[in-house]
Enzyme design. Sequence first.
Site, PDB file in Angstrom:
ATOM      1  N   ASP A   1     -35.378  49.891  32.379  1.00  0.00           N
ATOM      2  CA  ASP A   1     -34.437  50.159  33.354  1.00  0.00           C
ATOM      3  C   ASP A   1     -33.721  51.543  33.160  1.00  0.00           C
ATOM      4  O   ASP A   1     -33.989  52.225  32.007  1.00  0.00           O
ATOM      5  CB  ASP A   1     -33.347  49.256  33.417  1.00  0.00           C
TER       6      ASP A   1
ATOM      7  N   GLU B   1     -29.912  41.747  38.537  1.00  0.00           N
ATOM      8  CA  GLU B   1     -28.494  41.070  38.643  1.00  0.00           C
ATOM      9  C   GLU B   1     -28.583  39.547  39.005  1.00  0.00           C
ATOM     10  O   GLU B   1     -29.351  39.422  40.170  1.00  0.00           O
ATOM     11  CB  GLU B   1     -27.637  41.933  39.221  1.00  0.00           C
TER      12      GLU B   1
ATOM     13  N   ASN C   1     -24.074  38.560  31.818  1.00  0.00           N
ATOM     14  CA  ASN C   1     -24.080  37.825  33.094  1.00  0.00           C
ATOM     15  C   ASN C   1     -25.347  37.249  33.335  1.00  0.00           C
ATOM     16  O   ASN C   1     -25.732  36.566  34.266  1.00  0.00           O
ATOM     17  CB  ASN C   1     -23.457  38.590  34.321  1.00  0.00           C
TER      18      ASN C   1
HETATM   19  C1  GLP Z   1     -27.660  46.594  29.600  1.00  0.00           C
HETATM   20  C2  GLP Z   1     -29.301  47.066  29.875  1.00  0.00           C
HETATM   21  C3  GLP Z   1     -30.179  45.869  29.705  1.00  0.00           C
HETATM   22  C4  GLP Z   1     -29.757  45.485  28.434  1.00  0.00           C
HETATM   23  C5  GLP Z   1     -28.678  44.443  28.584  1.00  0.00           C
HETATM   24  C6  GLP Z   1     -28.098  43.854  27.617  1.00  0.00           C
HETATM   25  O1  GLP Z   1     -27.023  46.623  31.036  1.00  0.00           O
HETATM   26  N1  GLP Z   1     -29.457  47.552  31.399  1.00  0.00           N
HETATM   27  O2  GLP Z   1     -31.553  46.671  29.612  1.00  0.00           O
HETATM   28  O3  GLP Z   1     -30.868  44.405  27.827  1.00  0.00           O
HETATM   29  O4  GLP Z   1     -27.644  45.233  29.336  1.00  0.00           O
HETATM   30  O5  GLP Z   1     -27.233  44.666  26.553  1.00  0.00           O
HETATM   31  P1  GLP Z   1     -26.843  44.446  25.183  1.00  0.00           P
HETATM   32  O6  GLP Z   1     -28.088  44.144  24.075  1.00  0.00           O
HETATM   33  O7  GLP Z   1     -25.997  45.658  24.672  1.00  0.00           O
HETATM   34  O8  GLP Z   1     -25.725  43.094  25.344  1.00  0.00           O
END
Ligand code: GLP
Length: 237
Positions: free
Chosen positions: A67, A143, A136
């Site tokens: 992403d 989402e 979430n």
């Molecule tokens: C972000 C990214 C994701 C990531 C997720 C979890 O928004 N877009 O690719 O895997 O949230 O992030 P984290 O590992 O920092 O909790």
Amino acid sequence: MRLRYCDSYEETGVLGASCFMEVIRNRPNALVCTATGSSPTGLYRRLAMERDKDPRLFSNLRVIPLDEWVGLPSGDEGSCGTYIRRHITGPLHITSNRYFPFDPTTSALETETSRIRDVLQAQGPIDICILGLGKNGHLGFNEPDEALIPHCHVAQLSPASMKHAMVSGALDKPRRGLTLGIADILASKTIILLISGEGKQETVKRFLQPEITTRLPASFLWLHPNTYCFIDRASLR
Ligand code: GLP
């Protein structure tokens, strides 16, 4: 799903990396889809250590991001492109012909999503998809919603995603993201899901129930035949 509870964040990275290396041994030119954020950083660090021991290890590996934040220039501190250069393509020496990034600053976003769909068509399927669990329950920018979109698309970000640490310093907070879709993720041959971080207790408990719902996109991973999930016990407390 093969679940493994880990006693530390470090251990999620060690076990995730050894799972990754197992696949690469038989498929050195694997296409790897890479999440960003804090959950997979330990795994990438381990891969960089492996590459230091054997410089030829990843010389055929291909990388596609999971992403990207719309609007953040790729040099921005918070962009997925910056993260990937710092933790993946830089340390693992992935050359530009083996890396397929999103263009987050294009005004033609729909053209960009179809370009990435074509890249995936030509390069795919994904051999290893490395994922983190959003607070979430999102995967990439898929989402929680009434319905999920199967392939690469532009997503409206949830308030939780807009508060992610990666964009905490952004003056102009991204409201949209470019992301691979849930079907692209599920078409991966092997999935490695890393779960760590604060503020995820409730989401992790729901994920473990398990019940498949578009309100918790990560729950779709229970449908996948070859997913490894490494959970830092601290994320349950
Ligand atoms: C972000 C990214 C994701 C990531 C997720 C979890 O928004 N877009 O690719 O895997 O949230 O992030 P984290 O590992 O920092 O909790």
